[in-house]
Design a protein around this motif. Structure first.
Motif, short mmCIF file in Angstrom:
data_model
loop_
_atom_site.label_atom_id
_atom_site.label_comp_id
_atom_site.label_asym_id
_atom_site.label_seq_id
_atom_site.Cartn_x
_atom_site.Cartn_y
_atom_site.Cartn_z
N LEU A 180 0.78 -1.18 -0.03
CA LEU A 180 0.13 -0.10 0.10
C LEU A 180 0.83 1.37 -0.22
O LEU A 180 0.58 2.39 -0.59
CB LEU A 180 -1.00 -0.13 1.46
N LEU A 181 2.09 1.24 0.71
CA LEU A 181 2.87 2.43 0.77
C LEU A 181 3.46 2.78 -0.48
O LEU A 181 3.55 3.73 -1.19
CB LEU A 181 4.15 2.02 1.83
N ILE A 182 4.05 1.69 -1.08
CA ILE A 182 4.60 1.72 -2.50
C ILE A 182 3.81 2.17 -3.63
O ILE A 182 4.00 2.94 -4.49
CB ILE A 182 5.29 0.36 -3.01
N SER A 183 2.53 1.53 -3.57
CA SER A 183 1.44 1.73 -4.59
C SER A 183 1.09 3.13 -4.49
O SER A 183 0.31 3.78 -5.37
CB SER A 183 0.39 0.97 -4.78
N VAL A 207 -2.29 1.37 -8.71
CA VAL A 207 -3.37 2.09 -7.96
C VAL A 207 -4.67 1.27 -7.74
O VAL A 207 -5.40 1.56 -6.97
CB VAL A 207 -3.57 3.43 -8.81
N ALA A 208 -5.02 0.63 -8.82
CA ALA A 208 -6.27 -0.15 -8.99
C ALA A 208 -6.12 -1.09 -7.43
O ALA A 208 -7.40 -1.15 -6.99
CB ALA A 208 -6.49 -0.86 -10.14
N ILE A 209 -5.06 -1.78 -7.31
CA ILE A 209 -5.17 -2.77 -6.13
C ILE A 209 -5.15 -1.87 -5.04
O ILE A 209 -5.91 -2.22 -4.05
CB ILE A 209 -3.67 -3.71 -6.22
N HIS A 210 -4.41 -0.73 -4.74
CA HIS A 210 -4.50 0.42 -3.75
C HIS A 210 -5.89 0.77 -3.35
O HIS A 210 -6.46 0.81 -2.48
CB HIS A 210 -3.58 1.45 -4.18
N GLU A 211 -6.70 0.87 -4.29
CA GLU A 211 -8.03 1.27 -4.26
C GLU A 211 -9.10 0.04 -4.07
O GLU A 211 -10.20 0.41 -3.99
CB GLU A 211 -8.68 2.13 -5.22
N GLY A 212 -8.46 -1.07 -4.14
CA GLY A 212 -9.50 -2.25 -3.99
C GLY A 212 -10.50 -2.60 -5.16
O GLY A 212 -11.71 -2.87 -4.95
N GLN A 213 -9.91 -2.11 -6.47
CA GLN A 213 -10.94 -2.07 -7.74
C GLN A 213 -10.45 -3.15 -8.74
O GLN A 213 -11.08 -3.39 -9.57
CB GLN A 213 -10.57 -0.60 -8.36
N LEU A 237 -8.77 -7.69 1.08
CA LEU A 237 -7.45 -7.73 1.48
C LEU A 237 -6.95 -6.26 2.15
O LEU A 237 -6.43 -6.14 3.17
CB LEU A 237 -6.57 -8.00 0.15
N GLY A 238 -7.50 -5.43 1.41
CA GLY A 238 -7.35 -3.93 1.86
C GLY A 238 -8.07 -3.83 3.53
O GLY A 238 -7.51 -2.94 4.25
N ALA A 239 -9.23 -4.42 3.53
CA ALA A 239 -9.92 -4.46 4.95
C ALA A 239 -9.36 -5.19 6.05
O ALA A 239 -8.77 -4.75 7.34
CB ALA A 239 -11.46 -4.99 4.88
N LEU A 240 -8.62 -6.30 5.43
CA LEU A 240 -7.71 -7.23 6.36
C LEU A 240 -6.40 -6.61 6.70
O LEU A 240 -6.07 -6.39 8.06
CB LEU A 240 -7.37 -8.39 5.61
N THR A 241 -5.78 -5.85 5.87
CA THR A 241 -4.54 -4.83 6.05
C THR A 241 -4.98 -3.87 7.16
O THR A 241 -4.24 -3.67 8.14
CB THR A 241 -4.29 -4.21 4.89
N ALA A 242 -6.23 -3.15 7.04
CA ALA A 242 -6.41 -2.19 7.90
C ALA A 242 -6.70 -2.82 9.29
O ALA A 242 -6.49 -2.22 10.34
CB ALA A 242 -7.79 -1.37 7.60
#
Length: 286
Positions: free
Chosen positions: A27-30, A177-183, A192-197
């Motif tokens: 998430l940081l890199i993207s 960016v698409a992965i970062h935004e969960g799209q 995966l984004g929610a799991l990271t949070a």
């Protein structure tokens, strides 16, 4: 699970932190293309690449930020028609061109674009300084689905550029960016984004629990409860130091914050031994 509660919380903190760190690092890199330093550098690299590989550099516009319908846009038949979305800094010349554009083509363009079933939202824009003729583009958050279409003076499709036609740097950043935004790949991407949070929240909570368990052995008035520094030689210490140094160079503000903490600890704290002891720091008197 069968040991003390402190061991449970320690292992929960360490193990979850190890695995969550990979997702957090991604998430940081993207997210770096959105930052001022990295975004500016990547923009310059992209411009050099575009000029060297494409004769018409303006035809390959940068597509790193999320777009939207510009103020004053109108939705027609599920297709949005408006000023060039994503270009908020219109010049007076562009406005003049928009005013003199033949908007009678709009209904024809909507009828032409709708059967193509481009990923929503689809933005139709009149001629401007950036494009001599009418254009249409998919502004989907799933960036690999984005398409740019140009029309000739009669409203017929003259060119179509898919995501695969963009420069390699745009494709790499677009996927990130698409992965970062969960799209990119639907609900699993969002999970995966929610799991990271949730993992980061777990680290914060377990860290506070460990601090509190350590603090119960003493008094908050005497110490902040920081763990004592290890005097033994730790494995992989130099690898960790090297990684932190590299990140400090690649992420300037992170590096500056490290230097600030180092200066405070090494240069200022020795003059405040009581405060240093309370914070759990091992300092040498000046």
């Amino acid at each position: 699970l069968h040991k003390s509660s402190r061991v449970f919380w320690r292992d929960l903190h360490a193990v979850s932190g190890f695995w969550i760190s990979f997702f957090t690092l991604f998430l940081l890199i993207s997210g770096l293309p959105w930052t001022k330093s990295w975004g500016g550098m990547l923009k310059e690299i992209r411009q050099v690449q575009t000029v060297s590989t494409h004769a018409n550099a303006q035809a390959q516009s940068q597509d790193w930020t999320t777009g939207g319908v510009a103020p004053g846009s109108v939705a027609v038949g599920g297709v949005s028609a408006g000023d060039h979305a994503g270009h908020a800094d219109h010049t007076m010349a562009e406005h003049t061109q928009h005013q003199t554009a033949d908007y009678r083509l709009l209904d024809h363009l909507v009828a032409t674009v709708t059967p193509l079933q481009l990923a929503a939202p689809v933005l139709i824009a009149p001629p401007s300084e950036k494009a001599a003729n009418w254009t249409a583009r998919s502004d989907a958050q799933n960036r690999p689905l984005r398409v740019n279409i140009s029309f000739d003076a009669d409203g017929n499709i003259s060119s179509r550029k898919n995501f695969a036609d963009r420069p390699w740097l745009d494709r790499v950043i677009g996927l990130g960016v698409a992965i970062h935004e969960g799209q990119l790949f639907g609900w699993l991407n969002q999970a995966l984004g929610a799991l990271t949070a949730l993992g980061l929240i777990l680290l914060c909570v377990s860290g506070v629990v460990l601090w509190w368990k350590r603090l119960t052995k003493t008094s908050l008035l005497h110490t902040l409860g920081a763990p004592p520094g290890s005097r033994q030689r730790l494995p992989y210490a130099w690898a960790m130091i090297a990684m932190v140094l590299v990140l400090g160079v690649l992420l300037p503000f992170f590096g500056l914050s490290l230097l600030l903490v180092l200066v405070i600890e090494r240069c200022l704290m020795p003059y405040f031994p009581v405060l240093a002891s309370y914070l759990g720091l091992h300092t040498t008197a000046p």
